[in-house]
Design a protein around this motif. Structure first.
Motif, PDB file in Angstrom:
ATOM      1  N   THR A  87       0.522  -1.211   0.002  1.00  0.00           N
ATOM      2  CA  THR A  87       0.089   0.027   0.039  1.00  0.00           C
ATOM      3  C   THR A  87       0.642   1.106  -0.137  1.00  0.00           C
ATOM      4  O   THR A  87       0.037   2.158  -0.707  1.00  0.00           O
ATOM      5  CB  THR A  87      -1.416   0.072   1.079  1.00  0.00           C
ATOM      6  N   HIS A  88       1.545   1.347   0.543  1.00  0.00           N
ATOM      7  CA  HIS A  88       3.062   3.262   0.974  1.00  0.00           C
ATOM      8  C   HIS A  88       3.531   2.624  -0.760  1.00  0.00           C
ATOM      9  O   HIS A  88       3.761   3.763  -0.954  1.00  0.00           O
ATOM     10  CB  HIS A  88       4.292   1.581   1.558  1.00  0.00           C
ATOM     11  N   ALA A  89       3.826   1.908  -0.898  1.00  0.00           N
ATOM     12  CA  ALA A  89       4.473   2.089  -2.791  1.00  0.00           C
ATOM     13  C   ALA A  89       3.464   2.133  -3.920  1.00  0.00           C
ATOM     14  O   ALA A  89       3.558   2.325  -4.709  1.00  0.00           O
ATOM     15  CB  ALA A  89       4.972  -0.229  -3.294  1.00  0.00           C
ATOM     16  N   THR A  90       2.542   1.780  -3.774  1.00  0.00           N
ATOM     17  CA  THR A  90       0.708   2.408  -3.993  1.00  0.00           C
ATOM     18  C   THR A  90       0.850   3.574  -4.082  1.00  0.00           C
ATOM     19  O   THR A  90       0.113   4.540  -5.215  1.00  0.00           O
ATOM     20  CB  THR A  90      -0.263   1.804  -4.700  1.00  0.00           C
ATOM     21  N   SER A 130       3.110  13.265   0.554  1.00  0.00           N
ATOM     22  CA  SER A 130       3.884  13.634   1.326  1.00  0.00           C
ATOM     23  C   SER A 130       3.350  14.534   2.420  1.00  0.00           C
ATOM     24  O   SER A 130       2.745  15.139   2.113  1.00  0.00           O
ATOM     25  CB  SER A 130       4.704  14.625   0.150  1.00  0.00           C
ATOM     26  N   GLY A 131       4.773  14.479   3.214  1.00  0.00           N
ATOM     27  CA  GLY A 131       3.974  15.240   4.669  1.00  0.00           C
ATOM     28  C   GLY A 131       3.135  14.679   5.417  1.00  0.00           C
ATOM     29  O   GLY A 131       2.144  15.210   6.102  1.00  0.00           O
ATOM     30  N   SER A 132       3.100  13.335   5.476  1.00  0.00           N
ATOM     31  CA  SER A 132       1.508  13.092   6.363  1.00  0.00           C
ATOM     32  C   SER A 132       1.469  11.401   6.479  1.00  0.00           C
ATOM     33  O   SER A 132       0.817  11.072   5.974  1.00  0.00           O
ATOM     34  CB  SER A 132       0.079  12.900   4.838  1.00  0.00           C
ATOM     35  N   VAL A 133       2.477  11.520   7.588  1.00  0.00           N
ATOM     36  CA  VAL A 133       2.901  10.470   8.103  1.00  0.00           C
ATOM     37  C   VAL A 133       1.685   9.719   8.792  1.00  0.00           C
ATOM     38  O   VAL A 133       1.291   8.163   8.243  1.00  0.00           O
ATOM     39  CB  VAL A 133       4.181  10.187   8.930  1.00  0.00           C
ATOM     40  N   GLU A 134       0.281  10.183   9.499  1.00  0.00           N
ATOM     41  CA  GLU A 134      -0.638   9.896   9.766  1.00  0.00           C
ATOM     42  C   GLU A 134      -1.236   8.974   9.094  1.00  0.00           C
ATOM     43  O   GLU A 134      -1.555   7.995   8.953  1.00  0.00           O
ATOM     44  CB  GLU A 134      -0.842  11.015  11.317  1.00  0.00           C
ATOM     45  N   TYR A 135      -1.403   9.663   7.836  1.00  0.00           N
ATOM     46  CA  TYR A 135      -2.567   9.144   7.356  1.00  0.00           C
ATOM     47  C   TYR A 135      -2.174   8.422   6.405  1.00  0.00           C
ATOM     48  O   TYR A 135      -2.490   7.444   6.746  1.00  0.00           O
ATOM     49  CB  TYR A 135      -3.010  10.354   6.053  1.00  0.00           C
ATOM     50  N   ASN A 136      -0.503   7.857   6.137  1.00  0.00           N
ATOM     51  CA  ASN A 136      -0.136   7.500   5.041  1.00  0.00           C
ATOM     52  C   ASN A 136      -0.630   5.914   6.324  1.00  0.00           C
ATOM     53  O   ASN A 136      -0.612   4.761   5.594  1.00  0.00           O
ATOM     54  CB  ASN A 136       1.733   7.002   4.805  1.00  0.00           C
ATOM     55  N   GLU A 137       0.294   6.262   6.807  1.00  0.00           N
ATOM     56  CA  GLU A 137       0.570   5.065   8.231  1.00  0.00           C
ATOM     57  C   GLU A 137      -0.803   4.091   8.412  1.00  0.00           C
ATOM     58  O   GLU A 137      -1.369   2.502   8.464  1.00  0.00           O
ATOM     59  CB  GLU A 137       1.202   4.815   9.249  1.00  0.00           C
ATOM     60  N   ASN A 138      -1.894   5.142   8.662  1.00  0.00           N
ATOM     61  CA  ASN A 138      -3.123   4.488   8.583  1.00  0.00           C
ATOM     62  C   ASN A 138      -3.674   4.053   8.120  1.00  0.00           C
ATOM     63  O   ASN A 138      -4.478   2.862   7.405  1.00  0.00           O
ATOM     64  CB  ASN A 138      -4.222   5.795   9.652  1.00  0.00           C
ATOM     65  N   LEU A 139      -3.598   4.387   6.618  1.00  0.00           N
ATOM     66  CA  LEU A 139      -4.313   3.527   5.139  1.00  0.00           C
ATOM     67  C   LEU A 139      -3.551   2.445   5.241  1.00  0.00           C
ATOM     68  O   LEU A 139      -3.942   1.391   4.794  1.00  0.00           O
ATOM     69  CB  LEU A 139      -3.948   4.508   4.585  1.00  0.00           C
ATOM     70  N   ALA A 140      -2.531   2.337   5.098  1.00  0.00           N
ATOM     71  CA  ALA A 140      -1.535   1.136   5.021  1.00  0.00           C
ATOM     72  C   ALA A 140      -1.928   0.092   6.086  1.00  0.00           C
ATOM     73  O   ALA A 140      -2.239  -0.923   5.877  1.00  0.00           O
ATOM     74  CB  ALA A 140      -0.490   1.441   5.123  1.00  0.00           C
ATOM     75  N   THR A 141      -2.232   0.694   7.038  1.00  0.00           N
ATOM     76  CA  THR A 141      -2.807  -0.302   8.014  1.00  0.00           C
ATOM     77  C   THR A 141      -4.137  -0.914   8.568  1.00  0.00           C
ATOM     78  O   THR A 141      -4.988  -2.432   8.431  1.00  0.00           O
ATOM     79  CB  THR A 141      -2.902   0.500   9.999  1.00  0.00           C
ATOM     80  N   PHE A 142      -5.062   0.172   7.672  1.00  0.00           N
ATOM     81  CA  PHE A 142      -6.487  -0.285   7.471  1.00  0.00           C
ATOM     82  C   PHE A 142      -6.543  -0.868   5.972  1.00  0.00           C
ATOM     83  O   PHE A 142      -6.974  -2.218   6.075  1.00  0.00           O
ATOM     84  CB  PHE A 142      -6.804   0.828   6.467  1.00  0.00           C
ATOM     85  N   ILE A 143      -6.089  -0.974   5.197  1.00  0.00           N
ATOM     86  CA  ILE A 143      -5.671  -1.827   3.576  1.00  0.00           C
ATOM     87  C   ILE A 143      -5.512  -3.164   3.754  1.00  0.00           C
ATOM     88  O   ILE A 143      -5.819  -3.966   3.715  1.00  0.00           O
ATOM     89  CB  ILE A 143      -5.024  -1.160   2.540  1.00  0.00           C
ATOM     90  N   GLY A 144      -4.138  -3.178   4.625  1.00  0.00           N
ATOM     91  CA  GLY A 144      -3.192  -4.573   5.454  1.00  0.00           C
ATOM     92  C   GLY A 144      -4.554  -4.873   6.325  1.00  0.00           C
ATOM     93  O   GLY A 144      -4.231  -6.605   5.894  1.00  0.00           O
ATOM     94  N   GLU A 145      -5.018  -4.509   6.843  1.00  0.00           N
ATOM     95  CA  GLU A 145      -5.887  -5.773   7.682  1.00  0.00           C
ATOM     96  C   GLU A 145      -7.248  -5.657   7.001  1.00  0.00           C
ATOM     97  O   GLU A 145      -7.599  -7.003   7.206  1.00  0.00           O
ATOM     98  CB  GLU A 145      -6.470  -4.220   8.996  1.00  0.00           C
ATOM     99  N   GLN A 146      -7.545  -5.175   6.576  1.00  0.00           N
ATOM    100  CA  GLN A 146      -8.903  -5.312   5.469  1.00  0.00           C
ATOM    101  C   GLN A 146      -8.363  -5.710   4.023  1.00  0.00           C
ATOM    102  O   GLN A 146      -8.784  -7.331   3.792  1.00  0.00           O
ATOM    103  CB  GLN A 146      -9.628  -4.445   5.550  1.00  0.00           C
ATOM    104  N   GLY A 147      -7.590  -6.067   3.684  1.00  0.00           N
ATOM    105  CA  GLY A 147      -7.054  -6.687   2.398  1.00  0.00           C
ATOM    106  C   GLY A 147      -6.161  -8.179   3.418  1.00  0.00           C
ATOM    107  O   GLY A 147      -6.814  -9.810   2.636  1.00  0.00           O
TER     108      GLY A 147
END
Length: 342
Positions: A186-189, A193-210
């Motif tokens: 997800t991070h590679a997709t 820029s500059g939004s660590v909290e959004y990036n990590e929350n998104l990757a966590t969410f997609i990772g778990e749901q996926g």
């Protein structure tokens, strides 16, 4: 691969000459990171070679093949970018290869940030050599920041390099492996820029749901593999929500401070943290022992620990509601919308 490496090194060299005139320390850091990353890439081997070696256990072969299935599922069924990530394997010989430094003011849950070209402001900094990370940690500690320097089990180079499977990833359960691989893909997709909290929350969410969708598609709705992962995910959510509530309690305490002495503030801070830790055994967890003993003896976490839950879990409810109400739980459509937006 050598031609690609040469181009990357040439571009980095040209960029370093220009940028180095203005920020020497950052260029040195970038060179060290490039060197560490290139060492891993050059010593990674194709998965197809590894699984044909007699010295590799059947369990590890099964997990290497599992990662290939997860990777293809993420591309075909979730819409994550197609790449050659996780088609190679790096043996870390049971040793950490990357340490991550985070920092935070002593009486405020606000991350210390570093600024990097292209990435923007980032609330963590990686080191392939622990002693270099320790030296920077001491500087921050001397400035009275709470700090943490810990090894990480995986990371994404955001499509710049071919991310390999790290040998220690194979120690995880099937569901946790699926979650980790989808998280990093997800991070590679998508990377804002500059939004660590959004990036990590998104990757966590997609990772778990996926991972849930992969486990159902691969093993079935009633499989022990799926049940084990759902129990793990439930524990992570309960524990994470408890820590997010703890963040609110700490915020309230810090906001109440005025002209009190540093020592008194410190005493009140760790009284509350002690109370928070003592509350963990009261949580209804499937595997409570995995969480109760994260802080043995008199060791207590500092602000960086609590801030990590904001970084990875603070937006999960909003993302889940968005997926459910606006995309009818279609994760591929949800991700497609986010890719278009960013």
């Amino acid at each position: 691969i050598m031609q690609t490496i040469k181009r990357i090194l040439l571009l980095f060299f040209l960029f370093s000459i220009t940028y180095g005139a203005f920020n020497y320390n950052l260029v040195i850091y970038g060179i060290r990171q490039l060197k560490g990353q290139m060492h891993i890439i050059m010593n990674a081997r194709p998965v197809n070679e590894i699984i044909n070696e007699q010295s590799v256990s059947e369990e590890n072969i099964a997990k290497l093949l599992l990662i290939q299935k997860v990777r293809q599922f993420a591309i075909d069924s979730l819409g994550l970018n197609n790449s050659s990530n996780y088609t190679t394997f790096y043996d870390q010989h049971n040793k950490p290869v990357l340490w991550v430094l985070t920092a935070c003011p002593p009486f405020e849950l606000k991350p210390y940030e570093w600024h990097f070209p292209f990435l923007g402001n980032v609330s963590y900094k990686g080191f392939f050599k622990k002693e270099i990370g320790l030296a920077e940690q001491v500087i921050l500690q001397n400035a009275f920041y709470d700090t943490d320097l810990s090894p990480t089990g995986g990371w994404s180079t955001l499509g710049w390099f071919k991310d390999p499977i790290l040998s220690n990833m194979l120690k995880r359960s099937n569901g946790q492996i699926a979650e980790l691989i989808i998280h990093e893909l997800t991070h590679a997709t998508v990377y804002v820029s500059g939004s660590v909290e959004y990036n990590e929350n998104l990757a966590t969410f997609i990772g778990e749901q996926g991972a849930i969708r992969f486990m159902k598609a691969t093993y079935g709705d009633s499989s022990t593999f799926l049940k084990s992962y759902l129990n793990y995910k439930s524990d992570e959510e309960i524990y994470g929500n408890y820590m997010l509530n703890a963040c609110n309690r700490l915020d309230s305490l810090y906001n109440s401070f005025s002209n009190q002495s540093f020592i008194l503030k410190l005493e009140k801070k760790y009284q509350l943290i002690t109370n928070i830790i003592f509350g963990i055994p009261n949580l209804s967890l499937h595997s409570a022992e995995k969480y109760t003993f994260r802080f043995p003896g008199s060791h207590l976490p500092n602000n960086t620990w609590f801030l990590s839950f904001k970084r990875y879990r603070s937006k999960q409810t909003n993302m889940e509601d968005d997926l459910h109400f606006n995309f009818d739980n279609n994760l591929k459509s949800y991700l497609h919308s986010i890719k278009n937006r960013h």
